[in-house]
Design a protein around this motif. Sequence first.
Motif, mmCIF file in Angstrom:
data_model
loop_
_atom_site.group_PDB
_atom_site.id
_atom_site.type_symbol
_atom_site.label_atom_id
_atom_site.label_comp_id
_atom_site.label_asym_id
_atom_site.label_seq_id
_atom_site.Cartn_x
_atom_site.Cartn_y
_atom_site.Cartn_z
ATOM 1 N N GLU A 71 18.018 96.560 10.344
ATOM 2 C CA GLU A 71 17.748 95.147 10.531
ATOM 3 C C GLU A 71 16.567 94.958 11.484
ATOM 4 O O GLU A 71 16.250 95.832 12.285
ATOM 5 C CB GLU A 71 18.987 94.446 11.104
ATOM 6 N N GLY A 72 15.925 93.808 11.373
ATOM 7 C CA GLY A 72 14.781 93.519 12.228
ATOM 8 C C GLY A 72 13.541 93.219 11.409
ATOM 9 O O GLY A 72 13.457 93.568 10.220
ATOM 10 N N ASP A 73 12.581 92.558 12.027
ATOM 11 C CA ASP A 73 11.354 92.188 11.323
ATOM 12 C C ASP A 73 10.452 93.383 11.061
ATOM 13 O O ASP A 73 9.704 93.410 10.092
ATOM 14 C CB ASP A 73 10.584 91.141 12.134
ATOM 15 N N THR A 74 10.496 94.366 11.977
ATOM 16 C CA THR A 74 9.646 95.544 11.862
ATOM 17 C C THR A 74 10.412 96.684 11.195
ATOM 18 O O THR A 74 11.622 96.804 11.352
ATOM 19 C CB THR A 74 9.163 95.985 13.258
ATOM 20 N N LEU A 75 9.693 97.525 10.485
ATOM 21 C CA LEU A 75 10.324 98.600 9.732
ATOM 22 C C LEU A 75 11.069 99.581 10.625
ATOM 23 O O LEU A 75 10.553 100.074 11.623
ATOM 24 C CB LEU A 75 9.257 99.364 8.937
ATOM 25 N N GLY A 76 12.288 99.865 10.242
ATOM 26 C CA GLY A 76 13.092 100.911 10.845
ATOM 27 C C GLY A 76 13.908 101.548 9.745
ATOM 28 O O GLY A 76 14.574 100.845 8.972
ATOM 29 N N SER A 130 4.431 97.261 3.426
ATOM 30 C CA SER A 130 5.283 96.328 4.149
ATOM 31 C C SER A 130 6.729 96.813 4.149
ATOM 32 O O SER A 130 7.116 97.674 3.349
ATOM 33 C CB SER A 130 5.227 94.947 3.482
ATOM 34 N N LYS A 131 7.520 96.245 5.038
ATOM 35 C CA LYS A 131 8.933 96.612 5.105
ATOM 36 C C LYS A 131 9.618 96.350 3.772
ATOM 37 O O LYS A 131 10.423 97.162 3.303
ATOM 38 C CB LYS A 131 9.634 95.817 6.217
ATOM 39 N N ASN A 161 -2.401 101.950 17.008
ATOM 40 C CA ASN A 161 -2.723 101.419 15.692
ATOM 41 C C ASN A 161 -1.913 100.145 15.494
ATOM 42 O O ASN A 161 -0.773 100.074 15.955
ATOM 43 C CB ASN A 161 -2.365 102.455 14.606
ATOM 44 N N PRO A 162 -2.449 99.129 14.814
ATOM 45 C CA PRO A 162 -1.680 97.902 14.592
ATOM 46 C C PRO A 162 -0.334 98.139 13.913
ATOM 47 O O PRO A 162 0.624 97.390 14.129
ATOM 48 C CB PRO A 162 -2.608 97.064 13.712
ATOM 49 N N ALA A 163 -0.259 99.175 13.079
ATOM 50 C CA ALA A 163 1.015 99.587 12.478
ATOM 51 C C ALA A 163 1.142 101.088 12.692
ATOM 52 O O ALA A 163 0.419 101.870 12.075
ATOM 53 C CB ALA A 163 1.053 99.246 10.989
ATOM 54 N N PHE A 164 2.039 101.485 13.591
ATOM 55 C CA PHE A 164 2.161 102.893 13.958
ATOM 56 C C PHE A 164 3.534 103.415 13.583
ATOM 57 O O PHE A 164 4.563 102.852 13.970
ATOM 58 C CB PHE A 164 1.936 103.082 15.467
#
Length: 251
Positions: free
Chosen positions: A232-237, A215-216, A107-110
Amino acid sequence: MAHVILTGCTGTAGSAILAQCIKSSKVSRVSILSRRPVKQAEGQDNVKVHIHEDFRSYPDSLLNELEGAIGCIWALGISVSQVKPDEYRTITYDYALAAAKAFAPLNPAFNFVYISGEGVTRTPGRFTPLFARVKGEAETALLALRSDHPGLRIWNVRPAFIDESQNPLKDGPDIMLKKLMYRALPLVRTVWPSGVSPTGPLAELLERCALENASKEDVKARVQGTGVTVEEGDTLGVLLANAGIRRLAGL
């Protein structure tokens, strides 16, 4: 309506998560990966059990069946007392990393929701227990995957004492450790109520993590507070400690 992947569905947390997904109006399809049939899934039209022997490898035929899933709740695990250290690391670290890599393109966002545990640390010391060290290493490695898989969103969830007394689908062997935990439960509820994670609210929260598509920035604004760290980071964590689990679950 979403498609989610589950593992560990015969365990304490996993069976409660399955029960939640079965009754959820937000989940249309559940894919279970298991080495053996899952009794709790029998008779459920929206649940399919994929018998899967090697959790380090995911053939195209299986990934095609999982295509479009929005998230995975990784409840597969074992007590450190039940296996040798090398096997514990394989199950706890290697299996989770292999799955996250394989599932990221579905999926584009998994969302990959990793059930870790209270007491786990990413900065182990000389006397850090094996479970805390290995799960901490798994959390760190999962977060690092985001650099190669920008659509992969990682949720590291650290419940403390999981209370399954209200779980309608609980199953699995009554090993000695589990029997002792049952006997200790009333005392734990009394002297350490903030350390208890009832399976119902926990499963509802894990489902929300797996289905999250905001979104994050929006997620951070909604969940930030005690017991929650947005990495930290562009993608959600996201790291959810037990205090954060209880707060977000309304406990």
